[in-house]
Design an enzyme around this catalytic site. Structure first.
Site, short mmCIF file in Angstrom:
data_model
loop_
_atom_site.label_atom_id
_atom_site.label_comp_id
_atom_site.label_asym_id
_atom_site.label_seq_id
_atom_site.Cartn_x
_atom_site.Cartn_y
_atom_site.Cartn_z
N LYS A 56 34.43 15.53 38.18
CA LYS A 56 34.76 14.94 36.87
C LYS A 56 35.91 15.70 36.21
O LYS A 56 36.84 15.11 35.66
CB LYS A 56 33.52 14.99 35.95
CG LYS A 56 32.44 13.98 36.33
CD LYS A 56 31.10 14.25 35.65
CE LYS A 56 30.04 13.33 36.22
NZ LYS A 56 28.66 13.67 35.83
N GLN A 100 25.03 17.33 31.87
CA GLN A 100 24.70 16.95 33.25
C GLN A 100 23.20 17.07 33.48
O GLN A 100 22.58 18.09 33.19
CB GLN A 100 25.47 17.87 34.21
CG GLN A 100 25.31 17.54 35.68
CD GLN A 100 25.93 16.20 36.06
OE1 GLN A 100 27.04 15.88 35.66
NE2 GLN A 100 25.20 15.41 36.84
N ASP A 123 27.89 9.10 28.44
CA ASP A 123 26.95 8.66 29.48
C ASP A 123 26.17 7.43 29.00
O ASP A 123 25.57 6.72 29.78
CB ASP A 123 25.93 9.77 29.77
CG ASP A 123 26.14 10.43 31.12
OD1 ASP A 123 26.87 9.83 31.95
OD2 ASP A 123 25.58 11.51 31.34
#
Ligand code: NAD
Length: 287
Positions: A56, A100, A123
């Site tokens: 990412k 994460q 997200d």
């Protein structure tokens, strides 16, 4: 019908999407002197998470987005992580925040996700964004379903009226994917671990989305001839290779089009994270 399904090239589609986002970032820099910023928080040293986070960061950098990874030790307390999220919420240069997952067992992931400013929740896991998606009011859309929808729209002339079957009902893939398919006017069935006669249900599908987490789970004779298959699964085989949830060799003989693993949905997920960061930037700072 061709003897072999068309392979949907997610790697190429993701590269094109990243290039488009990169051009927008260049224009924003030139016109406004601003740079959208993505901040990823990684707690502990889960090897798979480390790989995802590095990729990412690299891809964000390549398109000129500011990106930072906040690497915290596995012993970080929930209070310390919440304080980190609060600091990122308060920092105006931060457009997107991603914590994460999975988190170490002593941290409640729901509490952490709910602490993220919904406007920066790239997200799209915050309950407010989940609710907006359910209401069809979303601007941020979860990355894997968004990437899958982009591939479907590039593959099929229209989605309206098609029968879609989604295998899997997780909050990050199956359920939001089904909602997006309904919003695209498909007739949608969500199948899961308690579904009876799954092969018969799958055989109805013009669009079959597999998000199960079991290698080669969907067999060729479950597939309607000519169907479009989106294989979300990422499974590590004993020999170290990656495989999807669909038996690719069998599906190639029946389906009309299919995403490979790797090189299908995976690259689109990261490109859509960058897309969401730019969407969050525009929503917060105006166009
Ligand atoms: P999950 O474990 O949360 O959900 C799996 C779903 O599969 C569940 O809803 C369950 O009901 C269903 N299921 C399990 N066994 C079944 C069975 N026998 N028959 C029918 N349904 C069954 O997983 P997830 O987070 O949704 O991820 C699914 C897969 O997608 C995993 O392989 C994951 O690695 C992969 N994934 C890929 C990406 C990407 O970017 N490509 C992103 C997220 C997840």
């Amino acid at each position: 019908m061709a003897d072999q399904a068309r392979i949907i090239d997610g790697k190429a589609a993701a590269a094109a999407l990243r290039a488009e986002i990169g051009q927008e970032i260049t224009a924003i820099k030139a016109e406004r002197g601003l740079v959208p910023g993505l901040h990823v928080v990684l707690v502990g040293d889960d090897p798979a998470s480390r790989v995802y986070v590095n990729s990412k960061e690299k891809l964000a950098g390549e398109i000129g987005m500011n990106s930072a990874v906040h690497r915290l030790p596995a012993e970080t307390s929930e209070a310390e992580l919440l304080a980190k999220v609060a600091a990122l919420n308060a920092d105006d240069s931060v457009d997107g925040i991603l914590v994460q997952l999975p988190l170490p067992k002593h941290i409640n992931p729901d509490r952490v996700i709910e602490a993220i400013d919904p406007a920066k929740d790239v997200d799209c896991f915050h309950p407010i964004n989940v609710g907006r998606l359910a209401n069809g009011q979303a601007s941020l859309i979860p990355c894997t379903p968004l990437g899958s929808m982009i591939l479907l729209k590039q593959t099929l002339p229209t989605l309206a009226g098609l029968e879609a079957v989604v295998i899997g009902r997780s909050g990050i893939v199956g359920r939001p994917m089904a909602q997006l398919l309904v919003q695209a006017d498909c007739t949608v069935t969500i199948a899961h671990s308690r579904t009876r006669d799954l092969p018969a249900i799958c055989r109805r599908a013009d669009i079959l989305v597999a998000a199960v987490g079991r290698p080669h789970f969907v067999r060729g004779d479950w597939i309607k001839p000519g169907a479009t298959i989106i294989d979300v699964g990422i499974n590590r085989l004993p020999d170290g290779k990656l495989a999807g949830d669909v038996d690719f060799a069998e599906a190639m003989k029946v389906a009309g089009a299919i995403t490979p693993v790797p090189g299908g949905v995976g690259p689109m997920t990261i490109a859509c994270l960058l897309r969401n960061t730019l969407t969050a930037f525009h929503a917060r700072r105006g166009r």
